[in-house]
Design a protein around this motif. Structure first.
Motif, PDB file in Angstrom:
ATOM      1  N   UNK A 124      30.659 115.115  55.701  1.00  0.00           N
ATOM      2  CA  UNK A 124      30.712 114.783  57.126  1.00  0.00           C
ATOM      3  C   UNK A 124      31.056 113.312  57.306  1.00  0.00           C
ATOM      4  N   UNK A 125      30.395 112.445  56.560  1.00  0.00           N
ATOM      5  CA  UNK A 125      30.640 111.005  56.680  1.00  0.00           C
ATOM      6  C   UNK A 125      32.055 110.641  56.240  1.00  0.00           C
ATOM      7  N   UNK A 126      32.535 111.272  55.169  1.00  0.00           N
ATOM      8  CA  UNK A 126      33.906 111.011  54.707  1.00  0.00           C
ATOM      9  C   UNK A 126      34.909 111.471  55.766  1.00  0.00           C
ATOM     10  N   UNK A 127      34.660 112.612  56.357  1.00  0.00           N
ATOM     11  CA  UNK A 127      35.535 113.129  57.421  1.00  0.00           C
ATOM     12  C   UNK A 127      35.597 112.141  58.587  1.00  0.00           C
ATOM     13  N   UNK A 128      34.452 111.619  59.001  1.00  0.00           N
ATOM     14  CA  UNK A 128      34.427 110.656  60.105  1.00  0.00           C
ATOM     15  C   UNK A 128      35.138 109.357  59.729  1.00  0.00           C
ATOM     16  N   UNK A 138      31.085 107.062  62.996  1.00  0.00           N
ATOM     17  CA  UNK A 138      30.209 106.320  62.088  1.00  0.00           C
ATOM     18  C   UNK A 138      29.523 105.211  62.871  1.00  0.00           C
ATOM     19  N   UNK A 139      28.259 105.002  62.607  1.00  0.00           N
ATOM     20  CA  UNK A 139      27.500 103.938  63.267  1.00  0.00           C
ATOM     21  C   UNK A 139      27.657 102.615  62.531  1.00  0.00           C
ATOM     22  N   UNK A 195      29.836 100.079  53.998  1.00  0.00           N
ATOM     23  CA  UNK A 195      28.417  99.724  53.829  1.00  0.00           C
ATOM     24  C   UNK A 195      27.526 100.939  53.602  1.00  0.00           C
ATOM     25  N   UNK A 196      28.123 102.122  53.538  1.00  0.00           N
ATOM     26  CA  UNK A 196      27.350 103.352  53.319  1.00  0.00           C
ATOM     27  C   UNK A 196      27.641 103.858  51.909  1.00  0.00           C
ATOM     28  N   UNK A 197      26.630 103.872  51.065  1.00  0.00           N
ATOM     29  CA  UNK A 197      26.834 104.292  49.667  1.00  0.00           C
ATOM     30  C   UNK A 197      26.382 105.727  49.451  1.00  0.00           C
ATOM     31  N   UNK A 219      33.808 104.533  52.313  1.00  0.00           N
ATOM     32  CA  UNK A 219      35.166 103.988  52.436  1.00  0.00           C
ATOM     33  C   UNK A 219      35.980 104.278  51.182  1.00  0.00           C
ATOM     34  N   UNK A 220      35.369 104.146  50.019  1.00  0.00           N
ATOM     35  CA  UNK A 220      36.065 104.469  48.759  1.00  0.00           C
ATOM     36  C   UNK A 220      36.530 105.916  48.762  1.00  0.00           C
ATOM     37  N   UNK A 221      35.658 106.803  49.186  1.00  0.00           N
ATOM     38  CA  UNK A 221      35.968 108.231  49.173  1.00  0.00           C
ATOM     39  C   UNK A 221      36.975 108.614  50.263  1.00  0.00           C
ATOM     40  N   UNK A 222      36.912 107.969  51.404  1.00  0.00           N
ATOM     41  CA  UNK A 222      37.824 108.275  52.506  1.00  0.00           C
ATOM     42  C   UNK A 222      39.252 107.862  52.189  1.00  0.00           C
TER      43      UNK A 222
END
Length: 134
Positions: A13-17, A67-68, A73-75, A128-131
């Motif tokens: 979900x976070x990667x999608x956003x 994303x907030x 900054x999200x690991x 961010x790395x994954x996106x």
């Protein structure tokens, strides 16, 4: 350690956003369709991500989620800790009182080192790395 679907889907979900190219909030229905996550389950995960300060929600016809925080900054470590609760491979690493052999155990330090190595790696990979990966 086997990660639950909560950790895996929460990360997706976070990667999608983070990877979205459309400005503005992303509706649950689009995230669900793109990631193949059932809407009802995704709503539970989004509540947890929101309460942890990782995503923001906007209500209304043009509502959805963003994303907030900056994706850099999200690991992965933060996400796994959020959804898995216990962040050790074995409980005695953080709670030696659960085992009467914890103080003399020859294996406990190996579990502790393995846990630290795992989370060091997870903490070095960001959303961010994954996106950015294709």
């Amino acid at each position: 350690m086997k990660l639950s679907t909560r950790s895996r889907y929460g990360t997706r979900i976070l990667v999608e956003l983070a990877a979205q190219t459309v400005a503005g909030p992303m509706p649950v229905s689009r995230i669900s369709r793109n990631q193949g996550i059932p809407v009802k389950y995704m709503e539970q995960l989004i509540r947890k991500l929101k309460s942890a300060g990782l995503i923001d929600s906007v209500r209304g016809a043009r509502g959805g989620h963003t994303l907030a925080r900056d994706a850099a900054t999200i690991s992965l470590g933060e996400i796994v800790r959020l959804f898995e609760g216990q962040s050790e491979l074995v409980e005695c690493v953080s709670s030696p009182t659960v085992c009467d052999k914890a103080n003399t155990c020859r294996v406990r330090s190996a579990w502790k080192n393995a846990t630290e190595a795992l989370f060091k790696e997870l903490d070095n990979v960001t959303i961010a790395d994954l996106a950015c990966k294709k």
